[in-house]
Scaffold this motif. Structure first.
Motif, PDB file in Angstrom:
ATOM      1  N   TYR A  76      -7.563 131.904  77.191  1.00 52.00           N
ATOM      2  CA  TYR A  76      -8.248 131.373  75.997  1.00 52.00           C
ATOM      3  C   TYR A  76      -9.182 132.430  75.408  1.00 52.00           C
ATOM      4  O   TYR A  76      -9.234 132.630  74.185  1.00 52.00           O
ATOM      5  N   LYS A  77      -9.924 133.118  76.280  1.00 50.29           N
ATOM      6  CA  LYS A  77     -10.879 134.117  75.809  1.00 50.29           C
ATOM      7  C   LYS A  77     -10.184 135.363  75.279  1.00 50.29           C
ATOM      8  O   LYS A  77     -10.633 135.974  74.293  1.00 50.29           O
ATOM      9  N   GLN A  78      -9.083 135.756  75.927  1.00 46.66           N
ATOM     10  CA  GLN A  78      -8.447 137.030  75.575  1.00 46.66           C
ATOM     11  C   GLN A  78      -7.414 136.914  74.456  1.00 46.66           C
ATOM     12  O   GLN A  78      -7.279 137.831  73.644  1.00 46.66           O
ATOM     13  N   ARG A  79      -6.701 135.770  74.397  1.00 45.71           N
ATOM     14  CA  ARG A  79      -5.600 135.670  73.441  1.00 45.71           C
ATOM     15  C   ARG A  79      -5.670 134.450  72.536  1.00 45.71           C
ATOM     16  O   ARG A  79      -4.794 134.258  71.688  1.00 45.71           O
ATOM     17  N   GLY A  80      -6.679 133.599  72.738  1.00 38.82           N
ATOM     18  CA  GLY A  80      -6.883 132.494  71.826  1.00 38.82           C
ATOM     19  C   GLY A  80      -6.403 131.156  72.360  1.00 38.82           C
ATOM     20  O   GLY A  80      -5.679 131.078  73.352  1.00 38.82           O
ATOM     21  N   PRO A  81      -6.790 130.057  71.661  1.00 40.49           N
ATOM     22  CA  PRO A  81      -6.498 128.709  72.157  1.00 40.49           C
ATOM     23  C   PRO A  81      -5.021 128.363  72.208  1.00 40.49           C
ATOM     24  O   PRO A  81      -4.589 127.635  73.100  1.00 40.49           O
ATOM     25  N   PHE A  82      -4.225 128.858  71.249  1.00 42.24           N
ATOM     26  CA  PHE A  82      -2.819 128.471  71.245  1.00 42.24           C
ATOM     27  C   PHE A  82      -2.106 128.969  72.501  1.00 42.24           C
ATOM     28  O   PHE A  82      -1.358 128.226  73.150  1.00 42.24           O
ATOM     29  N   GLU A  83      -2.306 130.253  72.830  1.00 45.60           N
ATOM     30  CA  GLU A  83      -1.652 130.800  74.020  1.00 45.60           C
ATOM     31  C   GLU A  83      -2.109 130.076  75.281  1.00 45.60           C
ATOM     32  O   GLU A  83      -1.303 129.806  76.185  1.00 45.60           O
ATOM     33  N   ALA A  84      -3.407 129.749  75.337  1.00 45.51           N
ATOM     34  CA  ALA A  84      -3.926 129.055  76.509  1.00 45.51           C
ATOM     35  C   ALA A  84      -3.312 127.664  76.628  1.00 45.51           C
ATOM     36  O   ALA A  84      -2.921 127.229  77.719  1.00 45.51           O
ATOM     37  N   ARG A  85      -3.203 126.960  75.510  1.00 40.77           N
ATOM     38  CA  ARG A  85      -2.672 125.599  75.553  1.00 40.77           C
ATOM     39  C   ARG A  85      -1.162 125.588  75.789  1.00 40.77           C
ATOM     40  O   ARG A  85      -0.640 124.656  76.416  1.00 40.77           O
ATOM     41  N   ARG A  86      -0.473 126.585  75.304  1.00 45.82           N
ATOM     42  CA  ARG A  86       0.973 126.629  75.507  1.00 45.82           C
ATOM     43  C   ARG A  86       1.307 126.744  76.996  1.00 45.82           C
ATOM     44  O   ARG A  86       2.225 126.069  77.488  1.00 45.82           O
ATOM     45  N   LEU A  87       0.554 127.582  77.703  1.00 40.74           N
ATOM     46  CA  LEU A  87       0.764 127.704  79.141  1.00 40.74           C
ATOM     47  C   LEU A  87       0.138 126.522  79.889  1.00 40.74           C
ATOM     48  O   LEU A  87       0.774 125.902  80.746  1.00 40.74           O
ATOM     49  N   GLY A  88      -1.108 126.197  79.526  1.00 42.75           N
ATOM     50  CA  GLY A  88      -1.811 125.135  80.227  1.00 42.75           C
ATOM     51  C   GLY A  88      -1.147 123.782  80.064  1.00 42.75           C
ATOM     52  O   GLY A  88      -1.148 122.960  80.986  1.00 42.75           O
ATOM     53  N   GLY A  89      -0.553 123.542  78.891  1.00 41.91           N
ATOM     54  CA  GLY A  89       0.093 122.261  78.650  1.00 41.91           C
ATOM     55  C   GLY A  89       1.236 122.001  79.616  1.00 41.91           C
ATOM     56  O   GLY A  89       1.450 120.855  80.057  1.00 41.91           O
ATOM     57  N   VAL A  90       1.984 123.039  79.948  1.00 39.02           N
ATOM     58  CA  VAL A  90       3.092 122.891  80.909  1.00 39.02           C
ATOM     59  C   VAL A  90       2.535 122.506  82.275  1.00 39.02           C
ATOM     60  O   VAL A  90       3.047 121.591  82.942  1.00 39.02           O
TER      61      VAL A  90
ATOM     62  N   GLU B 263      -5.168 127.777  88.236  1.00 36.40           N
ATOM     63  CA  GLU B 263      -4.639 127.484  86.904  1.00 36.40           C
ATOM     64  C   GLU B 263      -5.765 127.400  85.881  1.00 36.40           C
ATOM     65  O   GLU B 263      -5.646 127.918  84.767  1.00 36.40           O
ATOM     66  N   ARG B 264      -6.852 126.762  86.267  1.00 37.66           N
ATOM     67  CA  ARG B 264      -7.986 126.645  85.342  1.00 37.66           C
ATOM     68  C   ARG B 264      -8.562 128.022  85.020  1.00 37.66           C
ATOM     69  O   ARG B 264      -8.917 128.311  83.867  1.00 37.66           O
ATOM     70  N   ARG B 265      -8.655 128.890  86.035  1.00 39.98           N
ATOM     71  CA  ARG B 265      -9.176 130.233  85.802  1.00 39.98           C
ATOM     72  C   ARG B 265      -8.253 131.019  84.874  1.00 39.98           C
ATOM     73  O   ARG B 265      -8.717 131.687  83.937  1.00 39.98           O
ATOM     74  N   ILE B 266      -6.944 130.930  85.093  1.00 43.40           N
ATOM     75  CA  ILE B 266      -5.988 131.678  84.273  1.00 43.40           C
ATOM     76  C   ILE B 266      -6.015 131.192  82.830  1.00 43.40           C
ATOM     77  O   ILE B 266      -6.030 131.991  81.877  1.00 43.40           O
ATOM     78  N   VAL B 267      -6.022 129.870  82.650  1.00 43.41           N
ATOM     79  CA  VAL B 267      -6.040 129.319  81.293  1.00 43.41           C
ATOM     80  C   VAL B 267      -7.332 129.702  80.580  1.00 43.41           C
ATOM     81  O   VAL B 267      -7.323 130.042  79.389  1.00 43.41           O
ATOM     82  N   GLY B 268      -8.458 129.671  81.295  1.00 40.89           N
ATOM     83  CA  GLY B 268      -9.729 130.059  80.690  1.00 40.89           C
ATOM     84  C   GLY B 268      -9.742 131.517  80.261  1.00 40.89           C
ATOM     85  O   GLY B 268     -10.235 131.862  79.180  1.00 40.89           O
ATOM     86  N   THR B 269      -9.194 132.379  81.111  1.00 42.33           N
ATOM     87  CA  THR B 269      -9.121 133.802  80.758  1.00 42.33           C
ATOM     88  C   THR B 269      -8.214 134.018  79.554  1.00 42.33           C
ATOM     89  O   THR B 269      -8.535 134.794  78.637  1.00 42.33           O
TER      90      THR B 269
END
Length: 355
Positions: A54-68, A46-52
């Motif tokens: 974040y880099k590719q699509r920005g913080p909002f997309e990363a946090r939307r998935l990571g927050g769940v 999960e950490r690897r996916i969220v980090g990727t």
């Protein structure tokens, strides 16, 4: 500016009922605060996916998935680990640098009603503190060093000293390695990472009383794959040293006892001996490997001691200062080691040793 009530510094580390490491299992496995329990808000994948993301699509997309995932994981930890804690329970939570992972965990716990707090600076701040302590603590202690060639019973005498009430530091125990080419722990037990070794060493050093001597084995700078801090190495080199003198037969008997487990896998033992290629003649190394494969540990270890370990020790001794005292030991049985420990602790000359 004072820290917020739910953000605390390292000097408050011992004031909490539990230490929760919110980092991923991989981060936790490399090193963690002593006594911490790993409750990852994101697992390794999960950490690897969220980090990727974040880099590719920005913080909002990363946090939307990571927050769940974070919410789901925290809920699971609370339900499975902490549900039975009373209202006055006080946990301390940390992540890598005291940011969103531990912050989210603390928010949940405080919403429930527990007085949870977040470690300021997270593990990164703790690691800086560990490095500082590795320099600061060794010079404050009065070291007494047990020296002697392989098989002299240094570790066993160290344990006898501990049983007699002395302060000891078992560096090989912390490193999970005996410090030689065949010194790996039995049954494939791995050594700690360098960071985990540093953490365990600081934790041990902090428990020692500077007003009392600390007994330790003579060690080289490197024990297996981990290294001693330079400040500790220097302190041990300058400390009063007890030279153990033990008959060769008694030393060999102890080595055969301690390393008997290597005979369970002759092929692996023969491969380990390849580490001596270039240090020993090819015919000598071939003979030792033949003995390993045949299970002839007596001849193998007798020659390893006389041709490899003892010459290494003599060269090291030539560079060392004269010992504080020489301690002859006829045998290495528990009763004899107990008497030797008592003799060392009762020695009136110890009080005159200079740090």
């Amino acid at each position: 500016m004072a820290a917020k009530p739910d953000i605390v510094t390292l000097d408050q580390l011992d004031a909490f009922d539990a230490r929760i490491d919110a980092r991923s299992p991989a981060e936790f496995a490399e090193d963690h605060v002593p006594g911490a329990i790993n409750c990852p808000v994101l697992d390794n994948d999960e950490r690897r996916i969220v980090g990727t993301l974040y880099k590719q699509r920005g913080p909002f997309e990363a946090r939307r998935l990571g927050g769940v995932w974070v919410a789901r994981n925290i809920a699971r930890h609370v339900e499975t680990l902490w549900q039975g804690q009373p209202a006055h329970w006080r946990p301390l939570v940390y992540c890598w640098r005291g940011g969103q992972r531990s912050g989210a965990f603390v928010l949940w716990l405080r919403q429930i009603g527990w007085a949870a707090a977040q470690l300021q600076g997270g593990y990164k701040a703790y690691r800086r503190w560990v490095v500082e302590q590795l320099d600061a603590l060794p010079p404050r202690l009065g070291w007494r060093v047990l020296a002697g060639p392989t098989g002299s019973g240094k570790t066993r005498l160290l344990h006898a000293l501990a049983a007699a009430g002395a302060q000891v530091l078992d560096l090989e125990g912390l490193a999970r390695h005996r410090g030689s080419i065949l010194g790996a722990w039995p049954d494939g037990q791995p050594q700690p990472s360098q960071k985990a070794f540093d953490t365990a060493l600081v934790d041990a050093l902090r428990r020692l009383d500077p007003a009392q001597p600390v007994w330790v084995e003579a060690e080289s700078r490197k024990i297996g794959q981990v290294q001693l801090p330079a400040v500790l190495t220097l302190a041990l080199q300058q400390a009063p040293r007890v030279q153990l003198e033990v008959p060769f037969a008694a030393r060999l008997a102890l080595v055969l006892q301690d390393y008997a487990w290597l005979g369970r896998d002759p092929q692996a033992l023969a491969r380990r001996l390849m580490a001596l290629r270039g240090l020993q003649a090819n015919d000598t190394l071939a003979r030792w490997q033949d003995w390993a494969l045949a299970g002839n540990l007596t001849d193998l270890f007798a020659e390893l001691m006389t041709h490899h370990y003892d010459p290494l020790y003599r060269r090291a001794q030539a560079r060392a200062a004269a010992p504080w005292r020489v301690l002859p030991l006829e045998g290495l049985d528990p009763a004899g080691l107990g008497r030797a420990a008592a003799e060392l602790l009762d020695d009136a000359g110890m009080s005159g040793c200079v740090r």
